[in-house]
Design a protein around this motif. Structure first.
Motif, mmCIF file in Angstrom:
data_model
loop_
_atom_site.group_PDB
_atom_site.id
_atom_site.type_symbol
_atom_site.label_atom_id
_atom_site.label_comp_id
_atom_site.label_asym_id
_atom_site.label_seq_id
_atom_site.Cartn_x
_atom_site.Cartn_y
_atom_site.Cartn_z
ATOM 1 N N ASP A 22 0.842 -1.197 0.000
ATOM 2 C CA ASP A 22 0.000 0.000 0.000
ATOM 3 C C ASP A 22 0.876 1.246 0.000
ATOM 4 O O ASP A 22 1.708 1.430 0.902
ATOM 5 C CB ASP A 22 -0.896 0.017 1.231
ATOM 6 N N VAL A 23 0.689 2.069 -1.002
ATOM 7 C CA VAL A 23 1.424 3.327 -1.121
ATOM 8 C C VAL A 23 0.418 4.467 -0.987
ATOM 9 O O VAL A 23 -0.609 4.477 -1.679
ATOM 10 C CB VAL A 23 2.160 3.419 -2.470
ATOM 11 N N THR A 24 0.686 5.398 -0.087
ATOM 12 C CA THR A 24 -0.212 6.522 0.146
ATOM 13 C C THR A 24 0.491 7.837 -0.160
ATOM 14 O O THR A 24 1.588 8.094 0.360
ATOM 15 C CB THR A 24 -0.724 6.550 1.597
ATOM 16 N N TYR A 25 -0.130 8.653 -1.011
ATOM 17 C CA TYR A 25 0.309 10.025 -1.261
ATOM 18 C C TYR A 25 -0.655 10.962 -0.551
ATOM 19 O O TYR A 25 -1.868 10.734 -0.528
ATOM 20 C CB TYR A 25 0.298 10.350 -2.753
ATOM 21 N N ARG A 26 -0.131 12.059 -0.008
ATOM 22 C CA ARG A 26 -0.972 13.044 0.666
ATOM 23 C C ARG A 26 -0.904 14.371 -0.086
ATOM 24 O O ARG A 26 0.179 14.841 -0.423
ATOM 25 C CB ARG A 26 -0.524 13.238 2.113
ATOM 26 N N VAL A 27 -2.069 14.923 -0.342
ATOM 27 C CA VAL A 27 -2.164 16.204 -1.038
ATOM 28 C C VAL A 27 -3.147 17.094 -0.284
ATOM 29 O O VAL A 27 -4.000 16.611 0.464
ATOM 30 C CB VAL A 27 -2.629 16.027 -2.498
ATOM 31 N N ASP A 28 -3.016 18.399 -0.483
ATOM 32 C CA ASP A 28 -3.966 19.321 0.147
ATOM 33 C C ASP A 28 -5.351 19.176 -0.467
ATOM 34 O O ASP A 28 -6.362 19.194 0.227
ATOM 35 C CB ASP A 28 -3.476 20.761 0.000
ATOM 36 N N SER A 29 -5.379 19.022 -1.789
ATOM 37 C CA SER A 29 -6.647 18.863 -2.500
ATOM 38 C C SER A 29 -6.392 18.074 -3.776
ATOM 39 O O SER A 29 -5.448 18.371 -4.518
ATOM 40 C CB SER A 29 -7.247 20.238 -2.841
ATOM 41 N N LEU A 30 -7.195 17.055 -4.000
ATOM 42 C CA LEU A 30 -7.053 16.239 -5.198
ATOM 43 C C LEU A 30 -7.825 16.893 -6.343
ATOM 44 O O LEU A 30 -9.044 17.056 -6.272
ATOM 45 C CB LEU A 30 -7.581 14.832 -4.945
ATOM 46 N N VAL A 31 -7.107 17.276 -7.407
ATOM 47 C CA VAL A 31 -7.711 17.959 -8.550
ATOM 48 C C VAL A 31 -7.592 17.055 -9.768
ATOM 49 O O VAL A 31 -6.479 16.782 -10.232
ATOM 50 C CB VAL A 31 -7.016 19.307 -8.830
ATOM 51 N N PRO A 32 -8.697 16.543 -10.305
ATOM 52 C CA PRO A 32 -8.615 15.698 -11.507
ATOM 53 C C PRO A 32 -7.896 16.419 -12.641
ATOM 54 O O PRO A 32 -8.099 17.614 -12.865
ATOM 55 C CB PRO A 32 -10.089 15.432 -11.844
ATOM 56 N N HIS A 33 -7.040 15.673 -13.323
ATOM 57 C CA HIS A 33 -6.267 16.171 -14.462
ATOM 58 C C HIS A 33 -5.215 17.211 -14.062
ATOM 59 O O HIS A 33 -4.583 17.809 -14.929
ATOM 60 C CB HIS A 33 -7.182 16.770 -15.551
ATOM 61 N N GLY A 34 -5.022 17.437 -12.766
ATOM 62 C CA GLY A 34 -4.037 18.406 -12.308
ATOM 63 C C GLY A 34 -2.720 17.747 -11.947
ATOM 64 O O GLY A 34 -2.591 16.521 -11.906
ATOM 65 N N THR A 35 -1.724 18.574 -11.676
ATOM 66 C CA THR A 35 -0.420 18.113 -11.217
ATOM 67 C C THR A 35 -0.321 18.358 -9.713
ATOM 68 O O THR A 35 -0.681 19.434 -9.230
ATOM 69 C CB THR A 35 0.709 18.876 -11.941
ATOM 70 N N HIS A 36 0.157 17.348 -8.985
ATOM 71 C CA HIS A 36 0.226 17.441 -7.530
ATOM 72 C C HIS A 36 1.650 17.190 -7.063
ATOM 73 O O HIS A 36 2.268 16.188 -7.454
ATOM 74 C CB HIS A 36 -0.713 16.412 -6.889
#
Length: 336
Positions: A22-36
Motif C-alpha cells: 500500500d502506497v499513500t500520497y498526501r495532497v492538500d486537494s485532489l484535482v482531476p487532471h491536475g499536477t500534484h
C-alpha cells in the motif's frame, strides 16, 4: 519447525491471497487532471487480511497472517510485516505481488488498485498444503479481499469447506463470484457492504433495506451476516436476532481499512463468544477509529476506547437503512 508450531494458542489466522504494497500520497486537494506535488510516499504491507492482522496485533491479540507473496514487492511486504512485529507465514509465488495507491486529501481517499499476479495451479496447491498445516491450531479464520489471477472463483469456498471440517469458525469478506461461491460453502460470518448486499438482493428477489438483504444473504448459507452501512455503522442478522449498531458521531478521514478494523473486532469477538450487541459496538468503535487513522491497517485505539461505550445498538425491526440504488445487472464491487 513445523507450520503448526508457529500458531500461538487462541490465534486468529488471516488469509490474504492478493496481498499488496500500500502506497499513500498526501495532497492538500485532489484535482482531476491536475499536477500534484507530494512528499515522500508512505508504504505499508497491505491487502485486507493483512490489515486485519495488523489491527489484531496492535490490540495484543495472537494472530498469524498467511497468503501469497512474490517478487521484490512481496519481499518488501514481508520485511514491513517483520518490522511491525506481525507474525506471518506466506507461501512464495513467482509472480510479482501488486501495489495499491491511495491519494488522501483530508476529506477522503482515492484508490488505484493493481490486479495482482498470475498464480499457477501448483502454487495454489502449495498454499493449500501450508493452509492445512496452519488451520488445526487456529481459533478463527479470516478470508479477506480479492483473488489474484489464476485462482478459481471458488477458492474461498474451498478454504471455508476445509475450515468447517476442522471446526474453525470463518469470516469471509469478499465480493463478486468469490463471495457468492463462498456463501454457499457455509461460512460462519460474512461482512459485505451495502452495495454488495444490493447486488445479492436483486439476485434473490428479496425486498427492503439492509436488514432484509442481509437476511436474504444469510439464507444462501452464511450463519451470520454483518453488513457495513458506511458512516451509519453495521447491521447484523444472526440466529439470535438482528441489530443495527451506530457510531456516536461521523468521523472524517481515510475510510480505507475501516472495514478491516471491523473484521478484526468481529474475529476476536467470535473467538471469545462475545454477545452480539457488545461485539458489534466493539466493531463499530474500531471501524470509526480506523477512519481517523491516516493509513489503512491502523486504528486510533484510544479513540476506539472512547467511542465504544457510546455506540448505539438497537434491534433492526422497523429500522431498515436504505440500500443504494442498483439494477438487476449491477455487479458486486471489487474488493482489495
Amino acid at each position: 519447525m513445523s507450520e503448526s508450531s508457529i500458531v500461538a494458542q487462541g490465534t486468529i489466522l488471516t488469509v490474504t491471497l492478493n496481498a499488496a504494497l500500500d502506497v499513500t500520497y498526501r495532497v492538500d486537494s485532489l484535482v482531476p487532471h491536475g499536477t500534484h506535488r507530494v512528499g515522500p510516499p508512505e508504504e505499508r504491507a497491505g491487502g485486507k487480511g493483512v490489515n486485519v492482522a495488523r489491527v489484531l496485533h496492535a490490540l495484543g491479540e495472537p494472530v498469524l497472517a498467511t497468503g501469497l507473496l512474490g517478487g521484490d514487492t512481496g519481499a518488501r511486504i514481508a520485511r514491513l510485516l517483520a518490522a511491525d512485529g506481525v507474525p506471518a507465514a506466506f507461501e512464495p509465488i513467482a509472480g510479482e505481488t501488486r501495489r495499491t495507491l491511495a491519494v488522501a486529501d483530508g476529506r477522503g481517499a482515492t484508490g488505484f488498485w493493481e490486479p495482482g499476479p498470475e498464480v499457477t495451479s501448483a502454487e495454489w496447491d502449495a498454499f493449500r498444503r501450508r493452509f492445512a498445516a496452519l488451520l488445526p491450531e487456529a481459533r478463527v479464520l479470516v478470508l479477506s479481499g480479492s483473488l489474484p489471477r489464476g485462482l478459481p472463483s471458488d477458492a474461498y469456498a474451498v478454504l471455508v469447506t476445509d475450515a468447517r471440517r476442522a471446526g474453525v469458525p470463518t469470516i469471509l469478506d469478499a465480493s463478486g463470484e468469490p463471495l457468492r461461491a463462498g456463501i454457499e460453502a457455509g461460512p460462519t460470518l460474512i461482512k459485505p457492504n451495502a452495495e454488495e448486499l444490493a447486488a445479492l438482493l436483486t439476485s434473490t428477489g428479496a425486498n427492503g433495506g439492509v436488514p432484509e438483504a442481509a437476511a436474504a444473504a444469510r439464507a444462501l448459507g452464511a450463519e451470520v451476516v454483518v453488513a457495513s452501512a458506511g458512516p451509519d455503522g453495521l447491521v447484523a442478522v444472526t440466529s439470535d436476532g438482528g441489530w443495527h449498531a451506530r457510531p456516536p458521531e461521523v468521523v472524517h478521514g481515510n475510510p480505507t481499512g475501516a472495514g478491516d478494523a471491523a473484521v478484526a473486532a468481529l474475529a476476536r469477538g467470535l473467538r471469545d463468544r462475545t454477545p452480539w450487541p457488545e461485539l458489534l459496538a466493539d466493531a463499530v468503535a474500531l471501524s470509526a477509529a480506523a477512519v481517523a487513522s491516516p493509513v489503512a491497517g491502523a486504528a486510533d485505539l484510544a479513540l476506539a476506547d472512547r467511542f465504544r461505550p457510546t455506540v448505539t445498538v438497537v434491534p433492526t425491526a422497523g429500522d431498515a437503512p436504505p440500500l443504494p440504488a442498483t439494477t438487476v445487472a449491477a455487479p458486486l464491487r471489487s474488493e482489495r
